[in-house]
Motif scaffolding. Structure first.
Motif, PDB file in Angstrom:
ATOM      1  N   VAL A  13       3.076  35.280  42.434  1.00  0.00           N
ATOM      2  CA  VAL A  13       4.151  34.636  43.186  1.00  0.00           C
ATOM      3  C   VAL A  13       4.602  35.525  44.336  1.00  0.00           C
ATOM      4  O   VAL A  13       4.802  35.061  45.471  1.00  0.00           O
ATOM      5  CB  VAL A  13       5.338  34.291  42.264  1.00  0.00           C
ATOM      6  CG1 VAL A  13       6.523  33.802  43.082  1.00  0.00           C
ATOM      7  CG2 VAL A  13       4.931  33.225  41.241  1.00  0.00           C
ATOM      8  N   SER A  14       4.750  36.826  44.077  1.00  0.00           N
ATOM      9  CA  SER A  14       5.192  37.764  45.119  1.00  0.00           C
ATOM     10  C   SER A  14       4.173  37.864  46.244  1.00  0.00           C
ATOM     11  O   SER A  14       4.532  37.853  47.434  1.00  0.00           O
ATOM     12  CB  SER A  14       5.410  39.157  44.508  1.00  0.00           C
ATOM     13  OG  SER A  14       6.354  39.116  43.468  1.00  0.00           O
ATOM     14  N   ALA A  15       2.900  37.950  45.874  1.00  0.00           N
ATOM     15  CA  ALA A  15       1.852  38.116  46.874  1.00  0.00           C
ATOM     16  C   ALA A  15       1.716  36.876  47.753  1.00  0.00           C
ATOM     17  O   ALA A  15       1.652  36.972  48.984  1.00  0.00           O
ATOM     18  CB  ALA A  15       0.523  38.425  46.190  1.00  0.00           C
ATOM     19  N   THR A  16       1.678  35.708  47.133  1.00  0.00           N
ATOM     20  CA  THR A  16       1.527  34.473  47.922  1.00  0.00           C
ATOM     21  C   THR A  16       2.770  34.201  48.763  1.00  0.00           C
ATOM     22  O   THR A  16       2.674  33.760  49.908  1.00  0.00           O
ATOM     23  CB  THR A  16       1.235  33.273  47.008  1.00  0.00           C
ATOM     24  OG1 THR A  16       2.223  33.214  45.970  1.00  0.00           O
ATOM     25  CG2 THR A  16      -0.147  33.379  46.368  1.00  0.00           C
ATOM     26  N   SER A  17       3.959  34.483  48.200  1.00  0.00           N
ATOM     27  CA  SER A  17       5.208  34.272  48.956  1.00  0.00           C
ATOM     28  C   SER A  17       5.256  35.162  50.184  1.00  0.00           C
ATOM     29  O   SER A  17       5.648  34.722  51.273  1.00  0.00           O
ATOM     30  CB  SER A  17       6.415  34.557  48.061  1.00  0.00           C
ATOM     31  OG  SER A  17       6.442  33.691  46.956  1.00  0.00           O
ATOM     32  N   SER A  18       4.866  36.433  50.025  1.00  0.00           N
ATOM     33  CA  SER A  18       4.899  37.359  51.166  1.00  0.00           C
ATOM     34  C   SER A  18       3.982  36.883  52.278  1.00  0.00           C
ATOM     35  O   SER A  18       4.320  36.984  53.464  1.00  0.00           O
ATOM     36  CB  SER A  18       4.488  38.765  50.717  1.00  0.00           C
ATOM     37  OG  SER A  18       3.116  38.808  50.379  1.00  0.00           O
ATOM     38  N   ALA A  19       2.820  36.350  51.915  1.00  0.00           N
ATOM     39  CA  ALA A  19       1.876  35.862  52.925  1.00  0.00           C
ATOM     40  C   ALA A  19       2.452  34.672  53.681  1.00  0.00           C
ATOM     41  O   ALA A  19       2.367  34.598  54.915  1.00  0.00           O
ATOM     42  CB  ALA A  19       0.559  35.473  52.260  1.00  0.00           C
ATOM     43  N   ALA A  43      -5.734  36.758  45.352  1.00  0.00           N
ATOM     44  CA  ALA A  43      -5.153  37.239  44.099  1.00  0.00           C
ATOM     45  C   ALA A  43      -6.191  37.194  42.978  1.00  0.00           C
ATOM     46  O   ALA A  43      -6.284  38.124  42.169  1.00  0.00           O
ATOM     47  CB  ALA A  43      -3.933  36.387  43.723  1.00  0.00           C
ATOM     48  N   LEU A  44      -6.981  36.125  42.947  1.00  0.00           N
ATOM     49  CA  LEU A  44      -8.035  36.016  41.937  1.00  0.00           C
ATOM     50  C   LEU A  44      -9.090  37.096  42.134  1.00  0.00           C
ATOM     51  O   LEU A  44      -9.525  37.741  41.168  1.00  0.00           O
ATOM     52  CB  LEU A  44      -8.683  34.625  42.015  1.00  0.00           C
ATOM     53  CG  LEU A  44      -9.870  34.377  41.075  1.00  0.00           C
ATOM     54  CD1 LEU A  44      -9.437  34.517  39.620  1.00  0.00           C
ATOM     55  CD2 LEU A  44     -10.470  32.999  41.324  1.00  0.00           C
ATOM     56  N   ALA A  80      -0.293  40.443  54.256  1.00  0.00           N
ATOM     57  CA  ALA A  80      -0.300  40.012  52.860  1.00  0.00           C
ATOM     58  C   ALA A  80      -1.215  40.872  52.002  1.00  0.00           C
ATOM     59  O   ALA A  80      -0.935  41.111  50.824  1.00  0.00           O
ATOM     60  CB  ALA A  80      -0.728  38.553  52.771  1.00  0.00           C
ATOM     61  N   ASN A  81      -2.324  41.344  52.559  1.00  0.00           N
ATOM     62  CA  ASN A  81      -3.218  42.219  51.800  1.00  0.00           C
ATOM     63  C   ASN A  81      -2.516  43.499  51.375  1.00  0.00           C
ATOM     64  O   ASN A  81      -2.800  44.049  50.304  1.00  0.00           O
ATOM     65  CB  ASN A  81      -4.461  42.565  52.631  1.00  0.00           C
ATOM     66  CG  ASN A  81      -5.586  41.590  52.412  1.00  0.00           C
ATOM     67  OD1 ASN A  81      -5.798  41.099  51.308  1.00  0.00           O
ATOM     68  ND2 ASN A  81      -6.329  41.289  53.460  1.00  0.00           N
ATOM     69  N   CYS A  82      -1.596  43.970  52.224  1.00  0.00           N
ATOM     70  CA  CYS A  82      -0.848  45.196  51.904  1.00  0.00           C
ATOM     71  C   CYS A  82       0.092  44.980  50.717  1.00  0.00           C
ATOM     72  O   CYS A  82       0.536  45.942  50.090  1.00  0.00           O
ATOM     73  CB  CYS A  82      -0.042  45.655  53.122  1.00  0.00           C
ATOM     74  SG  CYS A  82      -1.059  46.117  54.542  1.00  0.00           S
ATOM     75  N   VAL A  83       0.402  43.719  50.424  1.00  0.00           N
ATOM     76  CA  VAL A  83       1.280  43.387  49.300  1.00  0.00           C
ATOM     77  C   VAL A  83       0.471  42.875  48.104  1.00  0.00           C
ATOM     78  O   VAL A  83       0.698  43.264  46.966  1.00  0.00           O
ATOM     79  CB  VAL A  83       2.315  42.317  49.725  1.00  0.00           C
ATOM     80  CG1 VAL A  83       3.190  41.920  48.543  1.00  0.00           C
ATOM     81  CG2 VAL A  83       3.163  42.826  50.875  1.00  0.00           C
ATOM     82  N   ASN A  84      -0.479  42.010  48.406  1.00  0.00           N
ATOM     83  CA  ASN A  84      -1.244  41.337  47.354  1.00  0.00           C
ATOM     84  C   ASN A  84      -1.986  42.317  46.456  1.00  0.00           C
ATOM     85  O   ASN A  84      -1.902  42.237  45.228  1.00  0.00           O
ATOM     86  CB  ASN A  84      -2.239  40.356  48.007  1.00  0.00           C
ATOM     87  CG  ASN A  84      -2.789  39.353  47.014  1.00  0.00           C
ATOM     88  OD1 ASN A  84      -3.089  39.681  45.874  1.00  0.00           O
ATOM     89  ND2 ASN A  84      -2.942  38.115  47.453  1.00  0.00           N
ATOM     90  N   ILE A  85      -2.712  43.242  47.049  1.00  0.00           N
ATOM     91  CA  ILE A  85      -3.551  44.164  46.264  1.00  0.00           C
ATOM     92  C   ILE A  85      -2.714  45.064  45.354  1.00  0.00           C
ATOM     93  O   ILE A  85      -2.960  45.142  44.146  1.00  0.00           O
ATOM     94  CB  ILE A  85      -4.471  44.978  47.197  1.00  0.00           C
ATOM     95  CG1 ILE A  85      -5.519  44.031  47.819  1.00  0.00           C
ATOM     96  CG2 ILE A  85      -5.169  46.111  46.449  1.00  0.00           C
ATOM     97  CD1 ILE A  85      -6.305  44.620  48.946  1.00  0.00           C
ATOM     98  N   PRO A  86      -1.678  45.767  45.886  1.00  0.00           N
ATOM     99  CA  PRO A  86      -0.862  46.592  44.973  1.00  0.00           C
ATOM    100  C   PRO A  86      -0.163  45.780  43.884  1.00  0.00           C
ATOM    101  O   PRO A  86      -0.034  46.252  42.742  1.00  0.00           O
ATOM    102  CB  PRO A  86       0.163  47.237  45.917  1.00  0.00           C
ATOM    103  CG  PRO A  86      -0.480  47.218  47.254  1.00  0.00           C
ATOM    104  CD  PRO A  86      -1.269  45.942  47.286  1.00  0.00           C
ATOM    105  N   LEU A  87       0.296  44.562  44.201  1.00  0.00           N
ATOM    106  CA  LEU A  87       0.999  43.763  43.202  1.00  0.00           C
ATOM    107  C   LEU A  87       0.056  43.261  42.115  1.00  0.00           C
ATOM    108  O   LEU A  87       0.385  43.310  40.928  1.00  0.00           O
ATOM    109  CB  LEU A  87       1.706  42.586  43.872  1.00  0.00           C
ATOM    110  CG  LEU A  87       3.004  42.921  44.603  1.00  0.00           C
ATOM    111  CD1 LEU A  87       3.525  41.705  45.347  1.00  0.00           C
ATOM    112  CD2 LEU A  87       4.060  43.424  43.640  1.00  0.00           C
ATOM    113  N   MET A  88      -1.110  42.768  42.508  1.00  0.00           N
ATOM    114  CA  MET A  88      -2.057  42.251  41.519  1.00  0.00           C
ATOM    115  C   MET A  88      -2.653  43.370  40.665  1.00  0.00           C
ATOM    116  O   MET A  88      -3.164  43.123  39.586  1.00  0.00           O
ATOM    117  CB  MET A  88      -3.179  41.467  42.207  1.00  0.00           C
ATOM    118  CG  MET A  88      -2.735  40.150  42.829  1.00  0.00           C
ATOM    119  SD  MET A  88      -1.891  39.030  41.682  1.00  0.00           S
ATOM    120  CE  MET A  88      -3.192  38.663  40.522  1.00  0.00           C
TER     121      MET A  88
END
Length: 324
Positions: free
Chosen positions: A148-154, A125-126, A185-193
């Protein structure tokens, strides 16, 4: 009089994969992470002075190239702001090797899976926020929700894989739980961040660098390329290393040094990442492009805004920074 160096252009041809690989091998050098703020600020100052033709007398091309390397490794290409050292691409090898090695070594208990996925996705995320397209500002609330969404999904994905495969797969297959979680998680983390880029669109320019409009489709293309790059970056270490460790751990001498299995995996991941970070970053051009005819078909509103800006001279292609 010798030709002056263009400090705003890469040293290698960015239209080829080899040129992009050389560029990112150079700019993601982990040694730049330990360079102090004072040296980084001086490097930026020298680059700015050279750009204006006002560099100190006696300045050599080698000095300018090194200053350019420090500048590009530590400062954001859009905003020019100094990046957090832990979010820089040059920190991917030391940061990634420690976290990935730990995920591959400690995956047998639910707590270990959740903890190391949380650490990994916090790090991701950072990195995602640090290397976003900085022309799309993100509020603190959006950042917190995205994190929170990205880490939770992972963590949910990792636990799901852990419990699903626990009774259905061999211990060897369970070694791939970390990779499955990271890829998902990358599929969620990048778009969310980087959600603001998709909500408002990212700045697009013509071939001369003039901003002509914003596009959400361009943001989606940027996200997809970055996601593929990130998964490619970690894939060899997380897919090949489990095979090596599964066999190595059966050897007599390895059974005597179980306390070193973690450090061995960390060092092995570091070897993979040293090659894979520039490889993954170089898969796609940093300056991404799209045909305006494609934009007219998929996102007509954005195309009409570009027409209003450019009049009859609508560029054949638009360009945008995809981020890393």
């Amino acid at each position: 009089m010798p030709e002056r160096l263009n400090v705003d252009a890469p040293l290698w041809d960015q239209t080829t994969f080899v040129g992009r690989f050389k560029h990112f091998l150079w700019v993601t050098d982990p040694r730049t992470c330990v360079v102090g703020d004072e040296a980084l600020d001086k490097a930026k100052e020298l680059v700015d002075l050279y750009r204006r033709g006002s560099e100190p007398p006696g300045t050599t091309v080698d000095q300018v190239i090194y200053a350019k390397k420090l500048y590009e490794s530590a400062f954001h290409p859009d905003s020019g702001e100094k990046q957090n050292v832990f979010g820089r691409m040059s920190f991917q090898v030391p940061g990634g090797m420690a976290i990935t090695g730990a995920m591959l070594q400690w995956y047998r208990t639910p707590f270990a899976v959740v903890f190391w996925q949380w650490v990994n996705q916090s790090f991701n995320a950072l990195v995602n926020y640090t290397n976003r397209n900085a022309k799309s500002p993100t509020s603190t609330t959006q950042l917190v929700v995205a994190y929170v969404s990205a880490t939770s999904s992972a963590m949910i994905t990792a636990l799901g894989c852990k419990y699903y495969w626990q009774k259905r797969a061999s211990p060897f297959v369970q070694r791939y739980v970390p990779f499955a979680a990271v890829a998902a998680a990358n599929c969620v983390n990048i778009p969310l961040m980087r959600q603001n880029e998709f909500i408002h669109g990212i700045d697009c320019s013509d071939e001369k660098g003039q901003i002509v409009g914003q596009s959400k489709v361009a943001a989606a293309k940027a996200f997809s390329q970055v996601i593929m790059s990130r998964i490619t970056m970690c894939a060899p270490g997380m897919l090949i290393l489990p095979v090596i460790m599964e066999r190595a751990e059966q050897l007599a001498f390895m059974k005597k040094i179980t306390f070193l299995h973690g450090p061995i995996q960390v060092m092995a991941v570091g070897c993979f990442l040293s090659f894979m970070v520039p490889t993954a970053c170089g898969l796609f051009p940093q300056k991404c492009s799209m045909k305006t005819t494609t934009l007219a078909w998929i996102e007509p509103e954005a195309y009409e805004n570009i027409k209003k800006t450019c009049g009859e001279k609508v560029p054949e292609r638009i360009y945008f920074n995809k981020g890393l």
